[in-house]
Structures are given as structure tokens and as C-alpha cells.
Design an enzyme around this catalytic site. Structure first.
Site, PDB file in Angstrom:
ATOM      1  N   HIS A  45      58.798  44.926  17.392  1.00  0.00           N
ATOM      2  CA  HIS A  45      59.056  44.644  18.813  1.00  0.00           C
ATOM      3  C   HIS A  45      57.890  43.903  19.469  1.00  0.00           C
ATOM      4  O   HIS A  45      58.011  43.484  20.634  1.00  0.00           O
ATOM      5  CB  HIS A  45      59.422  45.931  19.568  1.00  0.00           C
ATOM      6  CG  HIS A  45      58.273  46.739  20.061  1.00  0.00           C
ATOM      7  ND1 HIS A  45      57.775  47.837  19.407  1.00  0.00           N
ATOM      8  CD2 HIS A  45      57.510  46.606  21.176  1.00  0.00           C
ATOM      9  CE1 HIS A  45      56.764  48.342  20.095  1.00  0.00           C
ATOM     10  NE2 HIS A  45      56.582  47.615  21.171  1.00  0.00           N
ATOM     11  N   ASP A  99      61.330  49.420  13.350  1.00  0.00           N
ATOM     12  CA  ASP A  99      60.317  48.673  14.123  1.00  0.00           C
ATOM     13  C   ASP A  99      59.085  48.399  13.262  1.00  0.00           C
ATOM     14  O   ASP A  99      58.047  49.054  13.404  1.00  0.00           O
ATOM     15  CB  ASP A  99      59.953  49.498  15.369  1.00  0.00           C
ATOM     16  CG  ASP A  99      59.207  48.683  16.407  1.00  0.00           C
ATOM     17  OD1 ASP A  99      59.103  47.450  16.241  1.00  0.00           O
ATOM     18  OD2 ASP A  99      58.728  49.298  17.388  1.00  0.00           O
ATOM     19  N   GLY A 198      50.437  49.097  25.052  1.00  0.00           N
ATOM     20  CA  GLY A 198      49.334  48.323  24.477  1.00  0.00           C
ATOM     21  C   GLY A 198      48.890  48.839  23.122  1.00  0.00           C
ATOM     22  O   GLY A 198      48.177  48.152  22.390  1.00  0.00           O
ATOM     23  N   SER A 200      51.121  49.699  20.851  1.00  0.00           N
ATOM     24  CA  SER A 200      52.209  49.338  19.945  1.00  0.00           C
ATOM     25  C   SER A 200      51.722  48.542  18.749  1.00  0.00           C
ATOM     26  O   SER A 200      50.857  47.666  18.883  1.00  0.00           O
ATOM     27  CB  SER A 200      53.231  48.477  20.685  1.00  0.00           C
ATOM     28  OG  SER A 200      54.035  49.289  21.476  1.00  0.00           O
TER      29      SER A 200
HETATM   30  C1  4AZ Z   1      54.588  50.778  24.922  1.00  0.00           C
HETATM   31  O1  4AZ Z   1      55.188  50.462  25.933  1.00  0.00           O
HETATM   32  C2  4AZ Z   1      54.489  52.208  24.557  1.00  0.00           C
HETATM   33  N1  4AZ Z   1      53.824  57.168  24.527  1.00  0.00           N
HETATM   34  C3  4AZ Z   1      53.871  52.583  23.374  1.00  0.00           C
HETATM   35  C4  4AZ Z   1      53.784  53.926  23.034  1.00  0.00           C
HETATM   36  C5  4AZ Z   1      54.297  54.883  23.866  1.00  0.00           C
HETATM   37  C6  4AZ Z   1      54.913  54.524  25.044  1.00  0.00           C
HETATM   38  C7  4AZ Z   1      55.008  53.186  25.387  1.00  0.00           C
HETATM   39  C8  4AZ Z   1      54.188  56.316  23.463  1.00  0.00           C
HETATM   40  O2  4AZ Z   1      54.043  49.930  24.212  1.00  0.00           O
END
Ligand code: 4AZ
Length: 253
Positions: A45, A99, A198, A200
Site C-alpha cells: 500500500h 500487503d 508513517g 507502514s
Molecule cells: C498508517 O496509516 C498506519 N496503529 C500504520 C499503522 C497503524 C495505523 C495506521 C497501526 O500508516
């Protein structure tokens, strides 16, 4: 990362930072993990344009503590020569199933990452290997320190989170049927620590008999550090063979 502590890339030397060039300069995009000298594993993603992503706009750093400071002593910078997004990546149910993505990296002079005290590869668990519920693991990233902040952390941070059972995570009080078998959930018992926006693409690592394995890729969650809303991670062990196939590597552990 919410509720964690300042890290140091020497403690998580597989940590990668993916940037993307836009009209407004270089923008931090996602975390990633160095799984072999030429390959970084991240989240699908992170590339909303999918297979149309312009790989020439991407750059990858390893060995870097800060997202907005160069550190010539430690860091290594790469371009991306190949991007593989999982063929079955699917967000039609809003849950980022499959993902996972791979980036092949190369330096301007055609080299891959060179091992140092701040740059090392992480092990990949064997196909379908799972750890017991409650295992303590670590998530790292340059993401938000609180859900409500609009800015990312300047420096790499780390937090301890425990693996949750699939049954608990897919119960009604948690995420219900959003959780597939390609995901794993991790959280802290008092909900104080979590990945956040951030983070991710970055690593969830767990130590098994003194070796560090990449069990998860930061994928999603409802907010950050909310009660009954643990972080959701791509279950890397489900993709052992996919990673071998795409990279052409003969082993990963
Ligand atoms: C994001 O938006 C995101 N709490 C990544 C991890 C989590 C929530 C949002 C996990 O990239």
C-alpha cells in the site's frame, strides 16, 4: 511509533527508509527492511499507483537514524531497479490483504548494500512458521509518535509489542472479519505502544534463539494505540516462497 523509545539504526540495522521524488522534492514514503543485500521488503500500500508506480522517483536509504538529516558516515543510498507488488494485494474490503512488496535496490555505481555496523540484513521466518501468542517483538519506524500529530518522528523509534492470537484479533470487540490469515496483530497489554502513520512498510521483528526474524510488515490499524485496536501486520512467513520466487534467492534464513 507511539509509546516507544528513541532507537538507533545499529540496533535495527535492516531498517530502510523509502522516499519518493515529487514536484515538492523528496518525500518520506514508508519504512522497509533489508532482507538481502539487494532487496528491501515493504508494504504494497506504499505504492498507491500500483504497478504504474514510477520506480525512477523512488530512493531507499539504509543505515539512517533521521529522516531529514543526512549521515554520510552511516547511510547508504540506493535507486530502485525493480518493484514487485503482490499480485493479490487487495484493499476492496479496506483491510490491505496481501500487503507486501519488494524493491530491488542499486547504487549509482551498480552495487547493493554493504554490511556495516549500521547496515545488516534481517532473517525471514520459514514458510508458515508461527510464534506463540504473547511473544514480545519490536516495531520500529520514523512514523508519528501520537495519532493526533500531523508530523512524523524526526528520528528512528522502537517499541515492544506482543503477538495476539488470531481468534482475539478477529473477535467482535477487536477487528472482526477484517483480519485474514495473511495478517498478524500485535499490541501492548496496556495499549500504550503501537505503530502509527508513517511506520507502514517497516519491520516487526522477533528474536528466536538469538537470531532476529522479520515476522511482520507494518500494514494498518484503526488509529494508533487505541484500546482493542492493535497494530495489524502482514504475516511475512506466509510469503517465504513468494519472496524466493520474486528475488530469485535460494534461501533467506
Ligand atoms: C498508517 O496509516 C498506519 N496503529 C500504520 C499503522 C497503524 C495505523 C495506521 C497501526 O500508516
Amino acid at each position: 511509533v507511539v509509546g516507544g523509545a528513541l532507537s538507533a539504526v545499529e540496533r535495527h540495522p535492516w531498517m530502510a527508509a523509502v522516499f519518493s521524488r515529487s514536484a515538492r522534492g523528496r518525500a518520506f514514503t514508508c519504512g522497509g527492511s533489508l532482507i538481502s543485500p539487494c532487496w528491501v521488503l515493504t508494504a504494497a500500500h506504499c505504492f498507491p499507483d500500483g504497478t504504474k508506480t514510477s520506480i525512477h522517483k523512488l530512493s531507499v536509504f539504509v543505515g539512517r537514524n533521521a529522516i531529514n538529516e543526512t549521515d554520510a558516515q552511516r547511510e547508504q543510498e540506493f535507486r530502485v531497479s525493480e518493484l514487485f507488488i503482490h499480485e493479490h494485494f487487495d484493499n476492496t474490503d479496506g483491510n490491505y490483504n496481501h500487503d507486501i512488496a519488494l524493491l530491488k535496490i542499486r547504487s549509482p555505481d551498480g552495487r547493493c548494500a554493504k554490511e556495516s555496523s549500521s547496515v545488516k540484513t534481517v532473517c525471514i521466518p520459514e514458510a508458515h512458521q508461527s510464534l506463540s501468542v504473547g511473544t514480545s517483538c519490536e516495531v520500529t519506524g520514523y512514523g508519528r509518535e501520537q495519532e493526533g500529530l500531523w508530523y512524523y518522528s524526526q528520528y528512528l523509534r522502537e517499541a515492544k509489542v506482543n503477538l495476539l492470537s488470531q481468534d482475539v484479533c478477529s473477535s467482535k470487540a477487536y477487528y472482526g472479519n477484517m483480519i485474514t490469515d495473511n495478517m498478524l496483530c500485535a499490541g501492548s497489554p496496556d495499549w500504550s505502544a503501537d505503530a502509527c502513520k508513517g511506520d507502514s512498510g517497516g519491520p516487526l521483528v522477533c528474536r528466536v534463539r538469538d537470531r532476529v526474524f522479520l515476522f511482520g510488515v507494518v500494514s494498518w490499524g484503526e488509529g494508533c494505540s487505541r484500546q482493542f485496536r492493535p497494530g495489524v501486520y502482514t504475516k511475512v512467513s506466509n510469503y517465504y516462497n513468494w519472496i524466493l520466487e520474486k528475488t530469485g534467492l535460494s534461501s533467506l534464513s
